[in-house]
Design a protein around this motif. Structure first.
Motif, PDB file in Angstrom:
ATOM      1  N   HIS A   3      12.569  16.584  41.488  1.00 56.19           N
ATOM      2  CA  HIS A   3      12.692  16.164  42.882  1.00 56.19           C
ATOM      3  C   HIS A   3      14.173  16.100  43.251  1.00 56.19           C
ATOM      4  CE1 HIS A   3       8.617  14.719  42.273  1.00 56.19           C
ATOM      5  NE2 HIS A   3       9.024  13.832  41.405  1.00 56.19           N
ATOM      6  N   ARG A  28      15.693  14.031  40.254  1.00 52.51           N
ATOM      7  CA  ARG A  28      14.771  13.124  39.580  1.00 52.51           C
ATOM      8  C   ARG A  28      13.717  13.947  38.848  1.00 52.51           C
ATOM      9  NH1 ARG A  28      18.494  10.721  41.203  1.00 52.51           N
ATOM     10  NH2 ARG A  28      18.533   8.832  42.484  1.00 52.51           N
ATOM     11  N   ALA A  29      13.457  13.565  37.605  1.00 53.72           N
ATOM     12  CA  ALA A  29      12.314  14.095  36.874  1.00 53.72           C
ATOM     13  C   ALA A  29      11.329  12.941  36.800  1.00 53.72           C
ATOM     14  CB  ALA A  29      12.721  14.551  35.476  1.00 53.72           C
ATOM     15  N   GLY A  30      10.305  12.993  37.615  1.00 49.61           N
ATOM     16  CA  GLY A  30       9.461  11.813  37.765  1.00 49.61           C
ATOM     17  C   GLY A  30      10.301  10.709  38.373  1.00 49.61           C
ATOM     18  N   SER A  31      10.349   9.573  37.696  1.00 49.69           N
ATOM     19  CA  SER A  31      11.184   8.482  38.206  1.00 49.69           C
ATOM     20  C   SER A  31      12.515   8.398  37.454  1.00 49.69           C
ATOM     21  CB  SER A  31      10.438   7.148  38.092  1.00 49.69           C
ATOM     22  OG  SER A  31      10.094   6.903  36.744  1.00 49.69           O
ATOM     23  N   HIS A  32      12.773   9.393  36.595  1.00 49.26           N
ATOM     24  CA  HIS A  32      14.040   9.441  35.858  1.00 49.26           C
ATOM     25  C   HIS A  32      15.062  10.248  36.621  1.00 49.26           C
ATOM     26  CE1 HIS A  32      14.093   8.152  31.518  1.00 49.26           C
ATOM     27  NE2 HIS A  32      13.003   7.635  32.023  1.00 49.26           N
ATOM     28  N   TYR A  33      16.304   9.801  36.610  1.00 48.37           N
ATOM     29  CA  TYR A  33      17.306  10.637  37.230  1.00 48.37           C
ATOM     30  C   TYR A  33      18.034  11.483  36.191  1.00 48.37           C
ATOM     31  CZ  TYR A  33      19.710   6.179  36.533  1.00 48.37           C
ATOM     32  OH  TYR A  33      20.165   4.991  36.047  1.00 48.37           O
ATOM     33  N   ALA A  69       7.317  16.539  35.971  1.00 49.73           N
ATOM     34  CA  ALA A  69       7.767  16.029  34.675  1.00 49.73           C
ATOM     35  C   ALA A  69       6.789  15.019  34.099  1.00 49.73           C
ATOM     36  CB  ALA A  69       9.154  15.407  34.820  1.00 49.73           C
ATOM     37  N   THR A  70       6.065  14.326  34.951  1.00 51.69           N
ATOM     38  CA  THR A  70       5.089  13.351  34.459  1.00 51.69           C
ATOM     39  C   THR A  70       3.940  14.042  33.725  1.00 51.69           C
ATOM     40  OG1 THR A  70       4.103  13.413  36.661  1.00 51.69           O
ATOM     41  CG2 THR A  70       5.556  11.574  36.169  1.00 51.69           C
ATOM     42  N   TYR A 105       7.886   4.989  41.650  1.00 50.97           N
ATOM     43  CA  TYR A 105       8.174   6.423  41.747  1.00 50.97           C
ATOM     44  C   TYR A 105       8.932   6.724  43.039  1.00 50.97           C
ATOM     45  CZ  TYR A 105       7.024  11.229  40.318  1.00 50.97           C
ATOM     46  OH  TYR A 105       7.077  12.521  39.871  1.00 50.97           O
ATOM     47  N   ALA A 147      12.525   5.385  43.008  1.00 52.67           N
ATOM     48  CA  ALA A 147      13.424   6.113  42.109  1.00 52.67           C
ATOM     49  C   ALA A 147      14.031   7.344  42.762  1.00 52.67           C
ATOM     50  CB  ALA A 147      12.665   6.524  40.844  1.00 52.67           C
ATOM     51  N   GLN A 148      13.463   7.820  43.827  1.00 56.01           N
ATOM     52  CA  GLN A 148      13.986   9.028  44.467  1.00 56.01           C
ATOM     53  C   GLN A 148      15.262   8.752  45.270  1.00 56.01           C
ATOM     54  OE1 GLN A 148      12.382  11.639  43.323  1.00 56.01           O
ATOM     55  NE2 GLN A 148      10.984  10.158  42.399  1.00 56.01           N
ATOM     56  N   PRO A 169      11.412  11.427  30.539  1.00 54.20           N
ATOM     57  CA  PRO A 169      11.142  12.011  31.854  1.00 54.20           C
ATOM     58  C   PRO A 169       9.665  12.002  32.225  1.00 54.20           C
ATOM     59  CG  PRO A 169      12.647  13.386  30.600  1.00 54.20           C
ATOM     60  CD  PRO A 169      12.174  12.325  29.663  1.00 54.20           C
ATOM     61  N   GLY A 170       8.809  12.051  31.209  1.00 57.05           N
ATOM     62  CA  GLY A 170       7.382  12.106  31.509  1.00 57.05           C
ATOM     63  C   GLY A 170       6.759  10.761  31.776  1.00 57.05           C
ATOM     64  N   PRO A 189       6.928   4.925  35.962  1.00 54.94           N
ATOM     65  CA  PRO A 189       7.631   3.645  36.033  1.00 54.94           C
ATOM     66  C   PRO A 189       6.780   2.535  35.415  1.00 54.94           C
ATOM     67  CG  PRO A 189       7.678   4.769  38.141  1.00 54.94           C
ATOM     68  CD  PRO A 189       6.746   5.542  37.273  1.00 54.94           C
TER      69      PRO A 189
END
Lengths: 245, 369
Positions: free
Chosen positions: A55, A87-92, A238-239, B260, B263-264, B293-294, B297
């Protein structure tokens, strides 16, 4: 739900680094310097520049970084990189658009072990009285010139280190390889970014157009790059498409 | 224990006029029901540019609509952004006063400074100084409300003597709060005699320490207003269902979707290294728990999801920490159909709220006392 990238992967597949044995152990140098400029970028192509696994951050911004490494498994080298913050899922994480390194050994090392899209270039990073400056040339032509203006000390805890995503070929598949850098910061400064020159086409995507300056940082300390732990299928969220090694 | 409903007003893509209107209509319908059920507060955020996550840039207008359609529920700025590039301090005072008047004295005045680069960068605000400007503004606004005329020669704004009008309906002025997302802001609240409006999903052990510290410090506070508002509220998700498993599953989906979405955004901490923003603000709990990454939250502890009994136990836990109020997020990007949201709210009102008798309001005291 968040919007996903729509990068035409087939157009980039041919140029993606081909990995060998992925890095299975971390390495560290106690002599690292890094100058990083952050800019919001023209968001016209914010989806077209990213693979479907990622994202765009809101707003989409880029980090332009030059880092020197006093030592590494392949000796001292400098790295210059442009990446989009996503962002990969909720990871930056920063999605690498392109990069240069200044030794053939480091280019090979980064491409095969981390899937880093690195080419050979001349890279200088110098600390001046009025702030650090970085200059990158490829075949005698400047592709990046940048500096930090009015640097002021900040505390290491204020600085956030963000992982990277490298689009590469792993076996017969395209994958995003997550790289995990970390620092023990001895000194860090923050200032205004000055981007004198950048050739984003040389870095891999002319659509990356820096517009609104955010910040510049310059740091010294030790640097560590972790082993590769995660691969992400670039075609799926990514999820759903993350694989742990 | 007081209860509130809390609105980010998140709108799923693709956006069109009907969808935006439907989300606002749904929120208003929920507020009407919350009023009937005896909820104490409706809070609305002020956010700008936060795609999908929050389409609520003008909370005073939404809250005015809430006030016009309800009888008792108090309307809360949760929060108004006290950053001069976003809101001039006089406009803050004026709009809040009008909202207090038209609501018949039902305004709760929450203050804050934004936690995202998305917003601060969009308005050209300097993240380094937002704490100082917030402090200057929260000291000025109650004087604008209580003094016939007001002049200001400060750092973040200056103005010659003017009558800032109208004055609020509540006398001397509405209760004042500050949004607590960064570590230490609860102390800032206590030192200024302001309510602490928690907007992150902390755990109970941390909350208990913070609340005890807050109550200790506020005893010797130097109030920015004319009275001390000694209250500590926290935010939570609410999904109440007769079937525990279904309630938990739906509630977890709500919490994960929120994480989710949050986080964006680009937090101030992410984009701009500054001591002024030591935490992520919106999402510390979820970020701590996500390691790959997978991974989705994390789901914070003490969530008010599940059947009524489970939610009662969760709230008893929060009550035991000294928390005086809990404000609930009911939906995120319309993840839960409106009828289910309303049913959840009704069940909460019927089964859970009666277990928490409201104590006499001893938490507000005159600053001069």
């Amino acid at each position: 739900m968040p919007i996903y990238g729509t990068l035409a992967l087939e157009e980039y597949a041919g140029a993606a680094p081909v990995t060998g044995e992925l890095a299975n152990e971390e390495w560290e140098t106690d002599q690292a310097e890094a100058l990083t400029l952050s800019y919001e970028i023209d968001d016209t192509y914010r989806l077209e520049m990213l693979p479907a696994a990622l994202h765009p951050s809101i707003p989409l911004y880029a980090q332009i970084m030059v880092r020197s490494h006093g030592s590494s498994p392949v000796g001292a080298f400098n790295l210059a990189e442009v990446r989009l913050m996503t962002r990969a899922g909720s990871h930056y994480g920063g999605y690498t658009i392109g990069a240069f390194a200044n030794t053939t050994e480091s280019v090979e090392f980064l491409r095969t072990r981390y899937g880093w899209a690195v080419s050979l270039g001349d890279i200088a990073l110098n600390q001046r009285h009025f702030g650090a400056r970085a200059h990158v040339e490829v075949d005698g032509r400047c592709v990046l010139d940048m500096s930090i203006v009015h640097p002021q000390p900040i505390t290491p805890g204020d600085f956030l280190v963000i992982a990277g995503f490298h689009l590469a070929r792993v076996g017969s598949d395209l994958r995003l390889i997550q790289s995990e850098p970390s620092y023990e910061i001895e000194m860090i400064q923050r200032g205004k970014p000055r981007l004198t020159s950048i050739d984003t086409e040389a870095f891999g995507d002319v659509r990356v157009r820096p517009q609104n300056p955010i910040v510049a940082t310059y740091l010294k300390g030790s640097f560590k790059l972790g082993r590769v732990r995660y691969l992400i299928d670039p075609t799926r969220p990514a999820t759903e498409g993350t694989e742990q090694i | 224990m007081k209860f509130g409903v809390f609105y980010e007003i998140s709108v799923p893509r693709p956006w069109d006029a009907e969808k935006e209107k439907t989300v606002y209509d749904n929120c208003l319908e929920q507020v009407r029901l919350a009023d009937e059920l005896g909820f104490d507060y409706v809070w609305a955020v002020e956010h700008h540019f936060l795609e999908e996550y929050s389409h609520c840039p003008a909370p005073e207008i939404f809250l005015t609509a809430c006030a016009m359609q309800t009888n008792n529920i108090r309307v809360g700025h949760g929060i108004v952004v006290c950053v001069p590039e976003i809101n001039h301090p006089v406009r803050i005072a004026e709009r809040a006063a009008v909202l207090d008047l038209v609501s018949g004295g039902r305004l709760e005045f929450g203050t804050g400074r934004s936690a995202t680069w998305t917003e601060l960068g969009g308005f050209g605000a300097d993240p380094d100084v937002t704490k100082e400007t917030w402090d200057e503004i929260v000291r000025a606004v109650p004087k604008m409300w209580t003094q016939e005329r007001y002049a200001h020669d400060g750092v973040c704004f200056q103005m010659p003597s003017r009558a800032v009008l109208p004055k609020p309906y509540q006398k001397p002025h509405p209760p004042m709060w500050v949004a607590v997302t960064s570590p230490g802001t609860d102390v800032d609240a206590a030192e200024r005699g302001m309510g602490a409006l928690g907007l992150t999903f902390g755990n109970m052990a941390e909350q208990e320490k913070k609340v005890a510290n807050y109550h200790r410090i506020i005893q010797s506070c130097d109030p920015v207003g004319e009275f001390v508002n000694e209250q500590v509220a926290t935010v939570n998700f609410l999904y109440c269902h007769e079937d525990q498993a279904q309630g938990i599953a739906t509630g977890q989906r709500l919490a994960q979707t929120f994480g989710y979405m949050a986080a964006q955004l680009v937090s101030a901490r992410e984009a701009y290294p500054s001591r002024s923003y030591a935490s992520f603000g919106l999402l510390p709990q979820a970020r701590r728990q996500a390691t790959a990454p997978g991974e989705q939250p994390g789901v914070p502890e003490g969530l008010c999801i599940g059947d009524p009994e489970r939610i009662i136990q969760a709230l008893k836990g929060w009550e035991s920490t000294g928390t005086t109020g809990v404000n609930f997020l009911l939906n995120v990007i319309e993840t839960i159909p409106q009828e289910e949201v309303l049913a959840s709210l009704r069940l909460f009102g019927e089964e859970v709220m009666p277990q928490f008798k409201e104590a006499p309001d001893a938490n507000i005291r005159n600053a001069r006392a």
